[in-house]
Design an enzyme around this catalytic site. Sequence first.
Site, PDB file in Angstrom:
ATOM      1  N   ASP A   1       3.031 -19.290   8.572  1.00  0.00           N
ATOM      2  CA  ASP A   1       2.608 -18.299   9.565  1.00  0.00           C
ATOM      3  C   ASP A   1       3.785 -17.814  10.400  1.00  0.00           C
ATOM      4  OD1 ASP A   1      -0.481 -18.399   9.413  1.00  0.00           O
ATOM      5  OD2 ASP A   1       0.106 -20.517   9.485  1.00  0.00           O
TER       6      ASP A   1
ATOM      7  N   ASP B   1       8.595 -21.894   6.345  1.00  0.00           N
ATOM      8  CA  ASP B   1       7.407 -21.991   7.169  1.00  0.00           C
ATOM      9  C   ASP B   1       6.445 -20.932   6.650  1.00  0.00           C
ATOM     10  OD1 ASP B   1       5.776 -22.557   9.558  1.00  0.00           O
ATOM     11  OD2 ASP B   1       6.465 -20.596  10.213  1.00  0.00           O
TER      12      ASP B   1
ATOM     13  N   ASP C   1      10.207 -19.265  11.784  1.00  0.00           N
ATOM     14  CA  ASP C   1      10.186 -18.318  12.901  1.00  0.00           C
ATOM     15  C   ASP C   1      10.168 -18.985  14.260  1.00  0.00           C
ATOM     16  OD1 ASP C   1       6.904 -17.869  13.893  1.00  0.00           O
ATOM     17  OD2 ASP C   1       7.393 -19.122  12.186  1.00  0.00           O
TER      18      ASP C   1
END
Length: 224
Positions: free
Chosen positions: A12, A10, A170
């Site tokens: 951000d 991922d 995240d």
Amino acid sequence: MREAQALLFDLDGTLVAPTIDFGALNQAVRDVVAAHGAGEALVGLPPLLALEMIDAAARWLVKRGQGDADALRKDGQCAILAIEVAAADGAPFEGVPAMLHTLAARGLRIGIVTRNSREAAARIVTRGKLVCDVLLSRDDVAQVKPDPAHLYVALERLGVPAGQALMCGDQAMDMVAGKRAGVGAVGVLTGGARAQDLTNAGADLVLTCITDLIGYLADEGAAL
């Protein structure tokens, strides 16, 4: 776990510090939905992410044969894009560029899989000097995470089967996408999610920061 020949990341909150104000982004989308007369579409629904709000409202208009669903989608996407581009200055977490260079030097294939726009994601990757073989934004695929199709496209382009790949992210949706795609799931705590939430979503491993991943990877290929 399995040996890994590809790592999907991922963007951000995983590789770079998150800078998007998601509260403002979601409100901007709600304002667009309301402006198109579809505010009722979101009443009684559980909290949705911005893209899912747009889809729900557009389907609501189509089902009732009223309004312009395509215009709603376009205006909603424009509202999201404006916020994403304005926030596309997030810096990589410490050690991330060096980690990606090291992984690439070891022969591992690297993909970045993000729900961000192509314009914003490309700017972040370029500015942060993030090495990757494939960058797949929401503009590059028909279905985005947590739909596993987002990961399938990345794996196809990398030429690596799911059984030899890891998805690192995240948020719980990254873990869900990984499990649905049949890849290993690695969670990281730099995006605000709790370790238990990531584990509950399917994480096989939870790290404090993504650069800790190096310690779990062999010099050639990877084994958790």
